[in-house]
Write a protein that holds these residues in place. Sequence first.
Motif, mmCIF file in Angstrom:
data_model
loop_
_atom_site.group_PDB
_atom_site.id
_atom_site.type_symbol
_atom_site.label_atom_id
_atom_site.label_comp_id
_atom_site.label_asym_id
_atom_site.label_seq_id
_atom_site.Cartn_x
_atom_site.Cartn_y
_atom_site.Cartn_z
ATOM 1 N N GLY A 24 -37.904 -40.567 -43.091
ATOM 2 C CA GLY A 24 -38.470 -41.902 -43.026
ATOM 3 C C GLY A 24 -38.812 -42.407 -44.414
ATOM 4 O O GLY A 24 -38.182 -42.020 -45.398
ATOM 5 N N PHE A 25 -39.837 -43.251 -44.493
ATOM 6 C CA PHE A 25 -40.166 -43.945 -45.737
ATOM 7 C C PHE A 25 -41.619 -43.754 -46.134
ATOM 8 O O PHE A 25 -42.509 -43.701 -45.279
ATOM 9 C CB PHE A 25 -39.932 -45.453 -45.582
ATOM 10 N N SER A 26 -41.853 -43.715 -47.448
ATOM 11 C CA SER A 26 -43.182 -44.026 -47.948
ATOM 12 C C SER A 26 -43.404 -45.520 -47.742
ATOM 13 O O SER A 26 -42.499 -46.336 -47.950
ATOM 14 C CB SER A 26 -43.300 -43.702 -49.439
ATOM 15 N N TYR A 27 -44.622 -45.866 -47.361
ATOM 16 C CA TYR A 27 -44.929 -47.251 -47.017
ATOM 17 C C TYR A 27 -46.239 -47.621 -47.681
ATOM 18 O O TYR A 27 -47.295 -47.078 -47.347
ATOM 19 C CB TYR A 27 -45.029 -47.384 -45.492
ATOM 20 N N GLU A 28 -46.170 -48.549 -48.641
ATOM 21 C CA GLU A 28 -47.325 -48.920 -49.449
ATOM 22 C C GLU A 28 -48.184 -49.928 -48.696
ATOM 23 O O GLU A 28 -47.674 -50.920 -48.173
ATOM 24 C CB GLU A 28 -46.837 -49.515 -50.769
ATOM 25 N N ILE A 29 -49.490 -49.678 -48.616
ATOM 26 C CA ILE A 29 -50.349 -50.469 -47.735
ATOM 27 C C ILE A 29 -51.394 -51.286 -48.478
ATOM 28 O O ILE A 29 -52.305 -51.843 -47.858
ATOM 29 C CB ILE A 29 -51.051 -49.560 -46.697
ATOM 30 N N THR A 30 -51.271 -51.411 -49.801
ATOM 31 C CA THR A 30 -52.272 -52.159 -50.540
ATOM 32 C C THR A 30 -52.296 -53.634 -50.149
ATOM 33 O O THR A 30 -53.302 -54.330 -50.344
ATOM 34 C CB THR A 30 -52.048 -51.998 -52.057
ATOM 35 N N ALA A 31 -51.206 -54.144 -49.574
ATOM 36 C CA ALA A 31 -51.169 -55.525 -49.085
ATOM 37 C C ALA A 31 -51.974 -55.701 -47.804
ATOM 38 O O ALA A 31 -52.152 -56.833 -47.344
ATOM 39 C CB ALA A 31 -49.729 -55.964 -48.850
ATOM 40 N N GLN A 278 -43.358 -53.680 -52.217
ATOM 41 C CA GLN A 278 -44.447 -52.707 -52.230
ATOM 42 C C GLN A 278 -44.539 -51.983 -53.563
ATOM 43 O O GLN A 278 -45.638 -51.713 -54.054
ATOM 44 C CB GLN A 278 -44.251 -51.706 -51.087
ATOM 45 N N GLU A 279 -43.419 -51.641 -54.142
ATOM 46 C CA GLU A 279 -43.386 -51.042 -55.480
ATOM 47 C C GLU A 279 -42.047 -51.395 -56.115
ATOM 48 O O GLU A 279 -41.006 -50.912 -55.675
ATOM 49 C CB GLU A 279 -43.572 -49.525 -55.420
ATOM 50 N N PRO A 280 -42.045 -52.247 -57.145
ATOM 51 C CA PRO A 280 -40.790 -52.762 -57.701
ATOM 52 C C PRO A 280 -39.833 -51.660 -58.123
ATOM 53 O O PRO A 280 -40.226 -50.716 -58.815
ATOM 54 C CB PRO A 280 -41.261 -53.588 -58.907
ATOM 55 N N GLY A 281 -38.580 -51.812 -57.674
ATOM 56 C CA GLY A 281 -37.523 -50.909 -58.098
ATOM 57 C C GLY A 281 -37.242 -49.749 -57.176
ATOM 58 O O GLY A 281 -36.129 -49.238 -57.137
ATOM 59 N N TYR A 282 -38.247 -49.329 -56.401
ATOM 60 C CA TYR A 282 -38.074 -48.138 -55.578
ATOM 61 C C TYR A 282 -37.661 -48.450 -54.143
ATOM 62 O O TYR A 282 -37.284 -47.551 -53.403
ATOM 63 C CB TYR A 282 -39.352 -47.310 -55.559
ATOM 64 N N GLY A 283 -37.762 -49.691 -53.713
ATOM 65 C CA GLY A 283 -37.520 -50.008 -52.318
ATOM 66 C C GLY A 283 -36.063 -49.884 -51.908
ATOM 67 O O GLY A 283 -35.144 -50.062 -52.715
ATOM 68 N N VAL A 284 -35.861 -49.602 -50.637
ATOM 69 C CA VAL A 284 -34.525 -49.691 -50.061
ATOM 70 C C VAL A 284 -34.200 -51.165 -49.771
ATOM 71 O O VAL A 284 -33.046 -51.564 -49.776
ATOM 72 C CB VAL A 284 -34.424 -48.816 -48.801
ATOM 73 N N TYR A 285 -35.261 -51.959 -49.538
ATOM 74 C CA TYR A 285 -35.116 -53.405 -49.470
ATOM 75 C C TYR A 285 -35.563 -54.009 -50.799
ATOM 76 O O TYR A 285 -36.494 -53.505 -51.446
ATOM 77 C CB TYR A 285 -35.987 -53.988 -48.356
#
Length: 302
Positions: A24-31, A278-285
């Motif tokens: 699966g994915f790491s998912y950044e939740i600061t938003a 969520q984190e520039p450059g690392y996303g699959v999207y």
Amino acid sequence: MPSSLPDSLDNWWCSTDTEYAFLGFSYEITACQSPSQLDADFADIRNNFNGRYVRLYGFCDNDDFYDDIVDAAWNNGLGVHALIWFGFDGGDEWETRRDSLINTLSTNPKAKFVTRGVQFGSEPLFDDVLSHDDLASQVYSAKAQLADVQIPVTVSELAYGYQERGGAQDVLDAIDYINIHMLPFFSTLATTGAEAWPLVENDMNWFIQNGNGKKMYFDENGWPSVTSSGVQPNSFLADASVNSEQQYYELLDSHCTDLKNAPGGGIGWFAHVYSDSQEPGYGVYDANGGQKFTSSPSPCAR
């Protein structure tokens, strides 16, 4: 998921022997994503990527936010690797986050059925947030508090974070499983994502040698498509590009058998992160919601 909550966790989770390769994915939740956004993203992870888990990254201190995570995970058949976020400023907010998460895990009736584990992170040893003996004590304390809901505890850390603390064997002994930051782009020997396996293998073998056969995951794991103020290489040959990002994940997929045969039931990995928003450059999207590349996991990964 069943139509009603089970009476117990007996036979609930699949064996960790089935948890290798892409998970699966790491998912950044600061938003502090809304419940509807969590539901949409988790549905995408489950249905379009065949993800089994999300690994949380960052923090949201809104009241009841982890309850929203639990609901979205339950609704979409996902497990969660939860996180107690330390941050980078040396503050003590992590203690409130720890207490809040443990309270939710102990009181929300669905939480234990979606929470696969709790991580202390990110990189507390590398960032020298706590001494290794204090961190080990925190792990043991959290394990005791979560014993009734049978949720294991770990630390999210680089191999170098352990190594610069003399191996921090007390932490490795305390944790229930090993969450490994695998970020070969930052190696002084980095070139492209396609050529990263020796760097991955080096850190992987260190944990195999020192991890007492425990289950392992590459949790913060990826290769950036662009550099930024916080993402700068230590090798002038390191290529930050969409092509290298894709090649890195395909490289891991091509070594699925190596990961499957690792101690502890094999090594599972997460893609870091879900989206560039969520984190520039690392996303699959990308930041506009477009998928940066497509690839199909090998049969081994399924």
